[in-house]
Design an enzyme around this catalytic site. Structure first.
Site, PDB file in Angstrom:
ATOM      1  CG  HIS A 113      -5.108  -2.642  -1.072  1.00  0.00           C
ATOM      2  ND1 HIS A 113      -4.374  -1.654  -1.868  1.00  0.00           N
ATOM      3  CD2 HIS A 113      -4.769  -2.129   0.318  1.00  0.00           C
ATOM      4  CE1 HIS A 113      -3.585  -0.998  -1.205  1.00  0.00           C
ATOM      5  NE2 HIS A 113      -3.557  -1.091  -0.335  1.00  0.00           N
ATOM      6  CG  ASP A 129      -6.148  -2.552  -4.740  1.00  0.00           C
ATOM      7  OD1 ASP A 129      -6.906  -1.758  -3.789  1.00  0.00           O
ATOM      8  OD2 ASP A 129      -4.880  -2.194  -4.722  1.00  0.00           O
ATOM      9  CB  SER A 183      -1.078  -0.034   1.219  1.00  0.00           C
ATOM     10  OG  SER A 183      -2.110   0.844   0.945  1.00  0.00           O
TER      11      SER A 183
END
Length: 416
Positions: free
Chosen positions: A359, A325, A235
């Site tokens: 994600h 995601d 991330s």
């Protein structure tokens, strides 16, 4: 015959599969197997699946298909990766990795047991301990110069390939992946960069010199193999990891999991360089039916000029992206970076794209976290992911990550 629920091994690392069998039941009996675990804040996570016993009165999760429940079909580890929070928007994440495992309770029922309002005693139970750290792994609290974190060292004299582990806007110190990688022979520094001890409470900017200091610290450690280190990052951490690959000569192998390939939200500083963040198109934010906010489309319109200078990277880069995601169009970001590498005649990048994965791609058998509460937003954030595709992506990518680091961090003749 006595009804039994057998789980082996009952004490293992979280990335090791568990064999689950039920025996001593009548033939063609419909049964329920439930898994329950509490996190360190007593939040409960649970999963269940319904099975039909064979002629011998047995269920073997490696062979018997689930007829219904949280998944359908043959999935030996389905009860683990389908765990869901009883209270919405909680994420199952281990904090104290050294002193305790997650204890998962498996319960067997001789009927379809799905109503929370009806209490039915289980016919058999089994406890499974899932550790994030292996025997002999040592943890060192790190407070050197500005660097704050925890260093996990495998058993033995070393030297070991060194890796810095970065997470995202969750802040603080996240250790579960570092301790697990150390259990597989890597020396890993779980690095905090805000909201921890005397570090800034909020992330106002990314000071790359802090991460360079961390890289130099790791390389100066007597148990770390020369000449360079790896970075594993997720991330916002993956955005920083990519910047480290671009600007820091110490970094020779970088794994970026679902990160932007631009600077986002806050500026990045390194020596005299200041990289301003791209503007997010917040009007393209969407709200999922669950109430969670999806930011996927807010950075889709990035220009090539915004991409970090990946052609400057002296090492190798592995982009791992989930095509479902919902926080970021991570595949688009990775593709733009790969295109930039090709335009500069570089072949140092590789992309692994996983259809249906979300994600938060984590170690194998980790439950899918589709969305979780974000105090900064005051509402839940959507991460996306299809249960089965995400689980498969976690298994495959974990193997690929370790292969990547072994290939690019180990000197010829070294063994791991």
């Amino acid at each position: 015959m006595m009804i039994k629920l057998i789980a082996t091994p009952s004490n293992a690392l979280v990335d090791e599969p568990v064999s689950i069998r039920a025996t001593g039941l009548p033939p063609s009996q419909i049964v329920t197997i439930k898994a329950t675990v509490k996190d360190e804040n007593d939040n409960v996570f649970q999963s269940q699946a319904f099975y039909k016993t064979n002629e011998a009165g047995e269920v073997d999760l490696e062979k018997t298909p689930a007829l219904g429940g949280d998944y359908v079909g043959v999935h030996p580890m389905g009860l683990f990766f389908s765990l869901k929070p009883k209270k919405a928007f909680h994420r199952l994440m281990k904090k104290d990795v050294m002193n305790s495992p997650f204890c998962i309770c498996l319960d067997l029922y001789d009927s379809v047991n799905w109503l929370e309002t009806v209490r039915i005693p289980s016919k058999a139970s089994q406890r499974v301990q899932r550790w994030f750290v292996g025997p002999g792994v040592k943890r060192e609290q790190i407070q050197e110069g500005r660097v704050r974190g925890a260093l996990f060292l495998p058993p033995g004299k070393g030297p070991f390939p060194g890796i810095i582990d970065l997470f995202g806007v969750i802040g603080g110190l996240v250790e579960f992946r570092a301790s697990l990688l150390a259990s597989h022979g890597f020396a890993v520094l779980a690095l905090a960069y805000f909201a921890y001890k005397d570090l800034p409470e909020k992330l106002q900017e990314v000071d790359l010199e802090y991460f360079e200091e961390a890289a130099n610290f790791l390389l100066s450690h007597p148990k770390i193999q020369q000449p360079g280190i790896g970075v594993i990052s997720t991330s916002k951490g993956a955005e920083i990891g990519l910047a480290m690959a671009c600007y820091l000569k110490q970094v020779i192998a970088t794994v970026c999991i679902n990160g932007a390939t631009t600077t986002t939200a806050v500026p990045l500083r390194y020596q005299d360089l200041v990289v301003t963040p791209i503007q997010q198109a917040l009007e393209r934010m969407e709200v999922h039916v669950s109430g969670a906010v999806c930011f996927r489309h807010t950075t889709q319109y990035l220009q090539n000029k915004n991409i970090l200078p990946v052609e400057k990277a002296q090492g190798k880069i592995l982009f791992i992206v989930g095509e479902n995601d919902e926080l970021l169009d991570s595949k688009l970001h990775a593709q733009r970076a790969m295109d930039r590498l090709r335009r500069h005649g570089r072949s140092s990048g590789r992309m692994l794209a996983y259809p249906g994965a979300g994600h938060l791609i984590e170690p194998p058998y980790s439950p899918l976290c589709f969305a979780s509460w974000q105090p900064v937003l005051g509402r839940p954030m959507c991460f996306g992911g299809d249960l089965m595709a995400h689980a498969a992506a976690q298994e495959h990518s974990w193997r690929e990550i370790q292969k990547f680091f072994r290939k690019h961090l180990l000197q010829s003749g070294s063994k791991l």
